[in-house]
Design an enzyme around this catalytic site. Structure first.
Site, mmCIF file in Angstrom:
data_model
loop_
_atom_site.group_PDB
_atom_site.id
_atom_site.type_symbol
_atom_site.label_atom_id
_atom_site.label_comp_id
_atom_site.label_asym_id
_atom_site.label_seq_id
_atom_site.Cartn_x
_atom_site.Cartn_y
_atom_site.Cartn_z
ATOM 1 N N PRO A 155 0.812 -1.228 0.000
ATOM 2 C CA PRO A 155 0.000 0.000 0.000
ATOM 3 C C PRO A 155 0.841 1.272 0.000
ATOM 4 O O PRO A 155 1.812 1.396 0.748
ATOM 5 C CB PRO A 155 -0.817 -0.120 1.294
ATOM 6 C CG PRO A 155 -0.910 -1.585 1.537
ATOM 7 C CD PRO A 155 0.402 -2.152 1.074
ATOM 8 N N CYS A 156 0.414 2.221 -0.836
ATOM 9 C CA CYS A 156 1.155 3.475 -0.974
ATOM 10 C C CYS A 156 0.526 4.611 -0.177
ATOM 11 O O CYS A 156 1.066 5.719 -0.125
ATOM 12 C CB CYS A 156 1.250 3.885 -2.440
ATOM 13 S SG CYS A 156 -0.354 4.377 -3.143
ATOM 14 N N GLN A 157 -0.622 4.350 0.471
ATOM 15 C CA GLN A 157 -1.394 5.453 1.064
ATOM 16 C C GLN A 157 -0.586 6.291 2.052
ATOM 17 O O GLN A 157 -0.789 7.496 2.163
ATOM 18 C CB GLN A 157 -2.643 4.917 1.777
ATOM 19 C CG GLN A 157 -3.694 4.327 0.850
ATOM 20 C CD GLN A 157 -3.584 2.827 0.775
ATOM 21 O OE1 GLN A 157 -2.493 2.278 0.728
ATOM 22 N NE2 GLN A 157 -4.725 2.155 0.766
ATOM 23 N N LEU A 159 2.644 6.739 2.017
ATOM 24 C CA LEU A 159 3.841 7.298 1.375
ATOM 25 C C LEU A 159 3.484 8.418 0.413
ATOM 26 O O LEU A 159 4.224 9.389 0.264
ATOM 27 C CB LEU A 159 4.591 6.198 0.608
ATOM 28 C CG LEU A 159 5.062 4.985 1.394
ATOM 29 C CD1 LEU A 159 5.633 3.939 0.438
ATOM 30 C CD2 LEU A 159 6.099 5.374 2.431
ATOM 31 N N SER A 160 2.340 8.278 -0.223
ATOM 32 C CA SER A 160 1.950 9.177 -1.306
ATOM 33 C C SER A 160 1.743 10.609 -0.821
ATOM 34 O O SER A 160 1.314 10.858 0.304
ATOM 35 C CB SER A 160 0.660 8.661 -1.939
ATOM 36 O OG SER A 160 0.155 9.584 -2.872
#
Length: 236
Positions: A155-157, A159-160
């Site tokens: 999951p990138c949530q 980091l984004s």
């Protein structure tokens, strides 16, 4: 017209690695298995069979969509299973992509929903929740006969730039952990394996190597080196 062969960005950097054996794909955070679709196209080009060997996805909607798109296996694997057996089999499943359903929420689900979740998970060879997966669940055998490729687009949530930038210091399985921290579950599983996948592929947002997150990204690459992997990364 003169023909030109398309070059890879990695051609002049790394030694060429040729896949010559049938591929067994293990995809963590698999979603609707876009990785499998891409590798299937590659397999046709190389004339090598590509099998979706294991998936690991906790989101109910993605599990159902994955089976509808790729496997189209609508067998009733839930036949004669009780409600409690079904709940035990799918514990860790999520409806909101952020956290698993609680015991109370699972108990409130109608039997038809539980059966559908179970049937689609079985059809996808789905391990469901990565926080519950053990190395032995991957069933990596006969590495002399198969090329095991493991993808882990975690999951990138967190980091984004579109998120709250909570980072990936700690796995969501621990207090204060984040969804992006589920990367460390991949580390845990790899260290539990005797036979490891020959190839690992990860993709994420560019912020994974931002000033804030670079220490953890470096830590991850060092861990891969300790496990015997040679790594390369690039923004594509």
């Amino acid at each position: 017209m003169e023909d030109f062969e398309q070059l890879s960005l990695f051609d002049d950097i790394l030694d060429e690695y040729k896949i010559t054996k049938p591929v067994r794909l293990i995809s963590f955070f698999s979603g609707i298995e876009a990785q499998y679709k891409a590798l299937s196209f590659l397999g046709k080009t190389l004339q090598i069979p590509v099998e979706s060997y294991k998936t690991c996805e906790w989101a109910y909607n993605s599990i159902v969509a994955c089976n509808a798109i790729h496997n189209r296996d609508f067998t009733d694997y839930s036949f004669n299973k009780s409600k409690e057996e079904l709940i035990n089999a799918i514990r860790g499943i999520s409806m909101n992509y952020n956290e698993p359903l609680s015991e109370e929420q699972l108990q409130k689900k109608p039997l038809k929903w539980l059966q559908n979740a179970y049937n689609n998970s079985v059809a996808n060879h789905n391990l469901l929740n990565i926080m519950n997966v053990k190395g032995s669940d991957l069933e990596i055998v006969d590495t002399d006969k198969y090329e095991y490729i493991m993808t882990y687009s975690f999951p990138c949530q967190d980091l984004s730039l579109a998120g709250l930038r909570k980072g990936m210091d700690i796995s969501q399985s621990e207090d204060g952990g984040t969804r992006s921290g589920l990367l460390w579950e991949v580390e845990r599983i790899l260290t539990e394996l005797t036979e490891k996948p020959q190839i690992l592929i990860m993709e994420n947002v560019p912020q994974i190597h931002s000033e804030k997150d670079m220490p953890n990204f470096t830590k991850w690459m060092q861990k891969l080196e300790e496990l015997g992997y040679v790594s390369y990364w690039a923004d594509l």
